[in-house]
Write a protein that holds these residues in place. Structure first.
Motif, PDB file in Angstrom:
ATOM      1  N   ALA A 126       0.807  -1.223   0.000  1.00 27.27           N
ATOM      2  CA  ALA A 126       0.000   0.000   0.000  1.00 27.27           C
ATOM      3  C   ALA A 126       0.840   1.274   0.000  1.00 27.27           C
ATOM      4  O   ALA A 126       0.637   2.152  -0.842  1.00 27.27           O
ATOM      5  CB  ALA A 126      -0.953  -0.002   1.193  1.00 27.27           C
ATOM      6  N   ILE A 127       1.751   1.405   0.926  1.00 24.26           N
ATOM      7  CA  ILE A 127       2.535   2.639   1.040  1.00 24.26           C
ATOM      8  C   ILE A 127       3.418   2.848  -0.198  1.00 24.26           C
ATOM      9  O   ILE A 127       3.445   3.948  -0.754  1.00 24.26           O
ATOM     10  CB  ILE A 127       3.364   2.661   2.340  1.00 24.26           C
ATOM     11  CG1 ILE A 127       2.443   2.567   3.561  1.00 24.26           C
ATOM     12  CG2 ILE A 127       4.241   3.910   2.406  1.00 24.26           C
ATOM     13  CD1 ILE A 127       1.433   3.671   3.699  1.00 24.26           C
ATOM     14  N   PRO A 128       4.136   1.822  -0.680  1.00 25.54           N
ATOM     15  CA  PRO A 128       4.926   2.044  -1.897  1.00 25.54           C
ATOM     16  C   PRO A 128       4.059   2.431  -3.101  1.00 25.54           C
ATOM     17  O   PRO A 128       4.441   3.296  -3.890  1.00 25.54           O
ATOM     18  CB  PRO A 128       5.623   0.701  -2.147  1.00 25.54           C
ATOM     19  CG  PRO A 128       5.635   0.028  -0.823  1.00 25.54           C
ATOM     20  CD  PRO A 128       4.399   0.480  -0.113  1.00 25.54           C
ATOM     21  N   THR A 129       2.890   1.811  -3.219  1.00 22.05           N
ATOM     22  CA  THR A 129       2.023   2.133  -4.349  1.00 22.05           C
ATOM     23  C   THR A 129       1.475   3.548  -4.227  1.00 22.05           C
ATOM     24  O   THR A 129       1.467   4.306  -5.203  1.00 22.05           O
ATOM     25  CB  THR A 129       0.878   1.111  -4.462  1.00 22.05           C
ATOM     26  OG1 THR A 129       1.435  -0.200  -4.544  1.00 22.05           O
ATOM     27  CG2 THR A 129       0.025   1.361  -5.691  1.00 22.05           C
ATOM     28  N   CYS A 130       1.020   3.915  -3.036  1.00 21.99           N
ATOM     29  CA  CYS A 130       0.517   5.283  -2.828  1.00 21.99           C
ATOM     30  C   CYS A 130       1.616   6.311  -3.075  1.00 21.99           C
ATOM     31  O   CYS A 130       1.371   7.337  -3.715  1.00 21.99           O
ATOM     32  CB  CYS A 130      -0.030   5.440  -1.408  1.00 21.99           C
ATOM     33  SG  CYS A 130      -1.599   4.620  -1.125  1.00 21.99           S
ATOM     34  N   SER A 131       2.809   6.042  -2.600  1.00 18.00           N
ATOM     35  CA  SER A 131       3.923   6.972  -2.806  1.00 18.00           C
ATOM     36  C   SER A 131       4.240   7.134  -4.291  1.00 18.00           C
ATOM     37  O   SER A 131       4.500   8.246  -4.767  1.00 18.00           O
ATOM     38  CB  SER A 131       5.159   6.492  -2.055  1.00 18.00           C
ATOM     39  OG  SER A 131       4.916   6.464  -0.674  1.00 18.00           O
ATOM     40  N   ALA A 132       4.221   6.031  -5.010  1.00 17.67           N
ATOM     41  CA  ALA A 132       4.471   6.094  -6.454  1.00 17.67           C
ATOM     42  C   ALA A 132       3.373   6.878  -7.160  1.00 17.67           C
ATOM     43  O   ALA A 132       3.648   7.667  -8.079  1.00 17.67           O
ATOM     44  CB  ALA A 132       4.576   4.681  -7.028  1.00 17.67           C
ATOM     45  N   MET A 133       2.131   6.690  -6.737  1.00 13.23           N
ATOM     46  CA  MET A 133       1.024   7.419  -7.358  1.00 13.23           C
ATOM     47  C   MET A 133       1.117   8.912  -7.056  1.00 13.23           C
ATOM     48  O   MET A 133       0.836   9.740  -7.929  1.00 13.23           O
ATOM     49  CB  MET A 133      -0.313   6.835  -6.890  1.00 13.23           C
ATOM     50  CG  MET A 133      -0.551   5.436  -7.429  1.00 13.23           C
ATOM     51  SD  MET A 133      -1.991   4.622  -6.736  1.00 13.23           S
ATOM     52  CE  MET A 133      -3.285   5.385  -7.707  1.00 13.23           C
ATOM     53  N   ILE A 134       1.522   9.259  -5.848  1.00 16.65           N
ATOM     54  CA  ILE A 134       1.722  10.678  -5.530  1.00 16.65           C
ATOM     55  C   ILE A 134       2.819  11.246  -6.426  1.00 16.65           C
ATOM     56  O   ILE A 134       2.693  12.364  -6.939  1.00 16.65           O
ATOM     57  CB  ILE A 134       2.029  10.861  -4.027  1.00 16.65           C
ATOM     58  CG1 ILE A 134       0.748  10.614  -3.212  1.00 16.65           C
ATOM     59  CG2 ILE A 134       2.598  12.250  -3.744  1.00 16.65           C
ATOM     60  CD1 ILE A 134       0.947  10.561  -1.716  1.00 16.65           C
TER      61      ILE A 134
END
Length: 182
Positions: A126-134
């Protein structure tokens, strides 16, 4: 650098879309923490019902989640770089929600351990994906603010998970708190 290797221009999004995307990512981060926080306030009920030892409670509240969260995170954090990020995020949310609900269905140490392990593995992307999307959505000049807003979701998730988990646990039992978290 040849023309074929030049970096693509970053897409631009409207302010309304950026707010919408950040709100969704904020909610993902918030929900990511609800299940973990609920566990901490429900441990005593779980311990009594399942007649767990201190060692078993320690394993369920720490090891079962965190070891698999950290271990799987090393590998699953690569997924948003390889696949469609919203699809990766959706799959993670569906799996961790199901595993959270299965935590409420556990009737013994092993079942509880496996459910918490599943939550840890599925939440690890979750956190890596959200960070990449940001990083995809926000230009470098706005990225720090977006990450700050996103990060607040963790703290609110702990407050909400502890409060609602405790409330539901008190009124309906710990199992329903995990079903609600799922």
């Amino acid at each position: 650098m040849t023309a074929g290797n030049s970096p693509r221009a970053a897409p631009t999004f409207s302010r309304a879309y950026l707010r919408y995307a950040l709100a969704l990512l904020f909610l993902v981060n918030l929900v990511n923490m609800v299940d973990r926080a609920a566990l901490s306030v429900l441990l005593e009920q779980i311990r009594r019902e399942m007649s767990l030892s201190d060692t078993q409670v320690g394993i369920l509240s720490g090891f079962a989640f965190s070891l698999f969260y950290a271990g799987a995170g090393i590998f699953l954090s690569r997924l948003p770089d390889l696949y469609n990020r919203p699809v990766v995020m959706t799959a993670a949310i569906v799996i961790w929600s199901g595993m959270s609900a299965l935590t409420g269905a556990a009737h013994g140490f092993l079942q509880f351990f496996l459910a918490r392990m599943g939550v840890g593995v599925s939440e690890s992307s979750a956190i890596p994906t959200c960070s990449a999307m940001i990083g995809d959505y926000f230009p470098p000049s706005r990225r720090a603010l977006a990450l700050g807003v996103f990060s607040i979701g963790s703290f609110l998730g702990v407050v909400i998970g502890s409060s609602i988990g405790g409330y539901i646990g008190f009124h309906l039992g710990w199992r329903w708190a995990f079903v609600a978290a799922g």
